[in-house]
Design a protein around this motif. Structure first.
Motif, short mmCIF file in Angstrom:
data_model
loop_
_atom_site.label_atom_id
_atom_site.label_comp_id
_atom_site.label_asym_id
_atom_site.label_seq_id
_atom_site.Cartn_x
_atom_site.Cartn_y
_atom_site.Cartn_z
N SER A 1 -8.03 4.33 1.89
CA SER A 1 -7.85 4.02 0.30
C SER A 1 -7.18 4.99 -0.43
O SER A 1 -7.03 4.73 -1.72
N HIS A 2 -7.37 6.43 -0.06
CA HIS A 2 -6.84 7.23 -0.82
C HIS A 2 -5.34 7.19 -1.12
O HIS A 2 -4.73 7.73 -1.99
N PHE A 3 -4.64 6.47 -0.44
CA PHE A 3 -3.17 5.93 -0.72
C PHE A 3 -2.94 5.02 -1.66
O PHE A 3 -1.83 4.65 -2.20
N LEU A 4 -4.10 4.54 -1.89
CA LEU A 4 -3.90 3.77 -3.48
C LEU A 4 -4.18 4.55 -4.54
O LEU A 4 -5.30 4.65 -4.70
N MET B 1 0.82 -1.18 0.13
CA MET B 1 -0.04 -0.05 -0.10
C MET B 1 0.80 1.26 0.07
O MET B 1 1.68 1.50 0.73
N ALA B 2 0.95 1.96 -1.12
CA ALA B 2 1.55 3.15 -1.30
C ALA B 2 1.10 4.10 0.06
O ALA B 2 -0.30 4.41 0.14
N GLN B 3 2.15 5.11 0.56
CA GLN B 3 1.92 5.93 1.68
C GLN B 3 2.65 7.04 1.37
O GLN B 3 3.69 7.09 0.74
N PRO B 4 2.15 8.48 1.63
CA PRO B 4 2.81 9.84 1.24
C PRO B 4 4.13 9.99 2.15
O PRO B 4 4.81 10.60 1.88
N VAL B 5 4.02 9.31 3.41
CA VAL B 5 5.28 9.41 4.12
C VAL B 5 5.38 8.07 4.73
O VAL B 5 4.43 7.23 4.77
#
Length: 228
Positions: free
Chosen positions: A121-124, A1-5
């Motif tokens: 889910s906005h990290f996806l 799961m991609a994350q901004p930090v």
């Protein structure tokens, strides 16, 4: 799961204090969540996806004393902070913690009665991955069971709403550089879709049409039910 930090130990340690000046947004969402889930079974099995430091469990567990929780998060440091908070509150016996993606959660004989996915889910950024995320939740829920989810959303990224969102960040103590970095990360580290797009995506992923039940600037919350 991609994350901004990176949700590492340093981030986990400051996570609960980072946006405390905006706590009114969080508290209002918790109240809406409580109201939306009030008719769930007294002995409900609850799936918290992206549980972080345990905010949803800590809010819901005292109100619904018969509920048992499964908290899933990809960040072990965040779950360690969650475990410490649960122990402090005397709630650790009612919560199973799982470090990893939802796909790695072992199958259960009984489906979940309730699910939450708050600001996850906005990290996806990839639409296919986001659909798979909600489909994975739906597959673990009983038909008709409620899902409360919240994400960042906006019809436009250059309008008044986004300007207010930037001011909210500054109100929480973010520097101009941090605000600029947040804006530059949209579409790369996290997605900000129009609310209607998110509703369509979720409705096509095993749920009925979501009902928007909350908004605080760019933070939107929905109630959806597992399709029959």
């Amino acid at each position: 799961m991609a994350q901004p930090v990176p949700f590492d130990e340093a981030h986990a340690a400051r996570y609960d204090e980072q946006f405390r000046p905006l706590a009114a947004f969080r508290d209002a969402l918790h109240l809406v969540t409580q109201l939306a889930l009030d008719e769930a079974p007294a002995q409900a099995r609850v799936l918290c996806v992206g549980a972080g430091t345990g905010a949803e469990v800590l809010e819901l567990a005292p109100i619904f004393p018969g509920w048992q929780f499964t908290a899933v998060d990809t960040s072990e440091p965040m779950l360690a902070r969650c475990r410490a908070r649960l122990v402090e509150a005397g709630l650790e016996s009612r919560c199973e913690l799982h470090a990893g993606t939802l796909d790695s959660l072992p199958p259960r004989d009984e489906p979940f009665d309730v699910a939450t996915a708050v600001l996850v889910s906005h990290f996806l950024v990839d639409e296919g991955a986001r659909r798979a995320f909600f489909r994975g939740i739906a597959e673990r829920m009983r038909p008709g069971a409620p899902l409360i989810f919240a994400d960042l959303a906006a019809d436009a990224l250059d309008g008044e709403l986004m300007q207010l969102w930037k001011r909210a960040w500054r109100h929480a103590g973010a520097t101009d550089e941090a605000v600029a970095g947040m804006v530059e990360s949209i579409g790369e580290s996290f997605a900000v879709l129009a609310p209607g797009e998110i509703e369509t995506l979720v409705a096509e992923s095993g749920f009925g049409q979501p009902v928007r039940v909350f908004q605080a600037l760019c933070m939107h919350g929905w109630l959806a039910r597992r399709a029959h």
